[in-house]
Enzyme design. Structure first.
Site, short mmCIF file in Angstrom:
data_model
loop_
_atom_site.label_atom_id
_atom_site.label_comp_id
_atom_site.label_asym_id
_atom_site.label_seq_id
_atom_site.Cartn_x
_atom_site.Cartn_y
_atom_site.Cartn_z
N SER A 43 31.25 30.43 39.44
CA SER A 43 31.43 30.68 40.88
C SER A 43 30.45 29.86 41.70
CB SER A 43 31.18 32.17 41.15
OG SER A 43 30.94 32.43 42.52
N TYR B 153 27.22 40.33 41.79
CA TYR B 153 28.15 39.26 41.41
C TYR B 153 27.38 37.95 41.19
CZ TYR B 153 32.37 36.32 41.91
OH TYR B 153 33.39 35.42 41.71
P1 NAP Z 1 41.52 38.75 40.90
O1 NAP Z 1 42.69 38.27 41.68
O2 NAP Z 1 40.77 39.95 41.35
O3 NAP Z 1 41.94 38.93 39.36
C1 NAP Z 1 40.96 39.38 38.47
C2 NAP Z 1 41.69 39.80 37.21
O4 NAP Z 1 40.73 40.33 36.27
C3 NAP Z 1 42.71 40.91 37.49
O5 NAP Z 1 43.88 40.70 36.75
C4 NAP Z 1 41.97 42.14 36.98
O6 NAP Z 1 42.81 43.16 36.55
C5 NAP Z 1 41.24 41.57 35.79
N1 NAP Z 1 40.16 42.46 35.33
C6 NAP Z 1 39.24 43.07 36.08
N2 NAP Z 1 38.43 43.82 35.30
C7 NAP Z 1 38.88 43.67 34.02
C8 NAP Z 1 38.46 44.18 32.75
N3 NAP Z 1 37.43 45.02 32.64
N4 NAP Z 1 39.15 43.80 31.65
C9 NAP Z 1 40.22 42.98 31.75
N5 NAP Z 1 40.67 42.45 32.93
C10 NAP Z 1 39.99 42.80 34.04
O7 NAP Z 1 40.44 37.59 40.83
P2 NAP Z 1 40.59 36.02 40.95
O8 NAP Z 1 40.29 35.60 42.35
O9 NAP Z 1 41.84 35.55 40.28
O10 NAP Z 1 39.32 35.59 40.09
C11 NAP Z 1 39.42 35.36 38.70
C12 NAP Z 1 38.05 34.91 38.25
O11 NAP Z 1 37.60 33.83 39.08
C13 NAP Z 1 36.99 36.00 38.40
O12 NAP Z 1 36.06 35.89 37.34
C14 NAP Z 1 36.30 35.64 39.73
O13 NAP Z 1 34.97 36.12 39.76
C15 NAP Z 1 36.34 34.15 39.66
N6 NAP Z 1 36.23 33.45 40.93
C16 NAP Z 1 37.09 33.72 41.94
C17 NAP Z 1 36.99 32.96 43.13
C18 NAP Z 1 37.88 33.20 44.30
O14 NAP Z 1 37.54 32.68 45.39
N7 NAP Z 1 38.98 33.90 44.17
C19 NAP Z 1 36.04 31.95 43.22
C20 NAP Z 1 35.17 31.74 42.17
C21 NAP Z 1 35.29 32.48 41.01
P3 NAP Z 1 43.05 44.44 37.54
O15 NAP Z 1 43.95 43.92 38.62
O16 NAP Z 1 43.67 45.45 36.64
O17 NAP Z 1 41.70 44.85 38.06
C1 GCO Z 2 32.49 36.28 48.25
C2 GCO Z 2 33.62 35.66 47.48
C3 GCO Z 2 33.07 34.64 46.50
C4 GCO Z 2 34.21 34.05 45.72
C5 GCO Z 2 33.75 33.05 44.73
C6 GCO Z 2 33.12 31.86 45.37
O1 GCO Z 2 32.58 37.47 48.57
O2 GCO Z 2 31.56 35.52 48.55
O3 GCO Z 2 34.38 36.65 46.80
O4 GCO Z 2 32.15 35.23 45.66
O5 GCO Z 2 34.89 35.03 45.02
O6 GCO Z 2 32.97 33.60 43.73
O7 GCO Z 2 32.92 30.90 44.36
#
Ligand code: NAP
Ligand code: GCO
Length: 264
Positions: free
Chosen positions: A144, A157
């Protein structure tokens, strides 16, 4: 010859019923991989299977909580029996809790660390023995911006994602001799359910202040999409990256390089 093919490879993407994990899984399918994913609820696994099917992807889904070592061991054993040994692991499952640190309960902090950092440790630990035996493997951790930066309300986080960057480097260090590469992807701000609260329209119909803030902090002046992550994810899962180990590729539209748009 540069090889981006994933033909015949078994790819496990955790938490991939939707969002970033789902996008990465579709890209891996296009490169020939067999797709396996998990989620913590059967209805979400079923929803994910239906979404994959709509795209012509015959994925395999399991109900499994990445923080539960017994469930993960059982899932990895079932994958090995029913699909084949895991060649590519993407530790994608994750949550965020946006609470001012001085108001956050220790139990809430621990929950984020457990899912976002201990989960990748557990799943990696369960797939490593088979990768070591076969002298090959790819582990990709979804880090992230918060692996590098802090901001208000995301202490747990940021601690987890900072730790995940170092876990990535340590897996790379400890298992490189088995031809196992472990790298990270650091997405910028991506439009998924996880960030939906930061993009919600205000009561008066105006943009969420955070939405405007992120677009001003991003040279690309937009939120990313899961599609933006597909190329780097394929690169890190393929033979094209066999000598890349212990790095985090930031796919952030330039946020980490930019001081932010100056006020006019
Ligand atoms: P999301 O839409 O919230 O999806 C997260 C997924 O993880 C959901 O399917 C969730 O299932 C599952 N999950 C949560 N807890 C779990 C557990 N204990 N065991 C198995 N599955 C679990 O998130 P996303 O935005 O796609 O993000 C995916 C990854 O990218 C995460 O690691 C997040 O931190 C990272 N990330 C996201 C962003 C962003 O801007 N979106 C940026 C940087 C990094 P449920 O729906 O059942 O909870
Ligand atoms: C926040 C956002 C970020 C993104 C991502 C950025 O609240 O700042 O959720 O943390 O999820 O991780 O890289």
């Amino acid at each position: 010859m540069v090889d981006f093919s994933l033909k015949g490879k078994v790819a496990l993407i955790t938490g991939a019923s939707y969002g970033i994990g789902f996008g990465i899984a579709t890209a891996y399918h296009k490169q020939g991989a067999k797709i396996v994913f998990n989620d913590i609820k059967q209805d979400l696994v079923d929803k994910g299977l239906a979404s994959y099917k709509e795209l012509g992807i015959d994925a395999t889904g399991y109900v499994c909580d990445v923080t539960n070592e017994a469930q993960v061991q059982d899932m990895v054993a079932k994958i090995e029996k029913n699909v084949g040994p895991v060649d590519i692991l993407v530790n994608n499952a994750g949550i965020i809790k946006r609470i001012p640190m001085h108001e956050m309960k220790a139990s809430e902090f621990r929950q984020v660390i457990d899912i976002d950092l201990t989960g990748p440790f557990i799943v990696s630990k369960c797939v490593l023995p088979s990768m070591m035996k076969r002298n090959q493997g790819k582990i990709i951790n979804i880090c992230s911006m918060m692996s590098e930066l802090g901001r208000e309300t995301v202490s747990a986080y940021a601690a987890a994602k900072g730790g995940l960057k170092m876990l990535t480097r340590n897996i790379a260090s400890e298992y490189g001799e088995y031809n196992i590469q472990c790298n990270g992807i650091g997405p910028g701000y991506i439009a998924t359910p996880q960030t939906a609260p930061l993009r919600e329209k205000q009561a008066d119909g105006s943009r969420h202040p955070f939405d405007s803030f992120i677009c001003a902090k991003t040279p690309a002046a937009r939120w990313g999409t899961p599609e933006d992550l597909m190329g780097p994810a394929v690169f890190l899962a393929s033979g094209a990256s066999d000598f890349v180990n212990g790095h985090v590729i930031y796919v952030d539209g330039g946020i980490l390089a930019y001081i932010g748009k100056q006020p006019k």
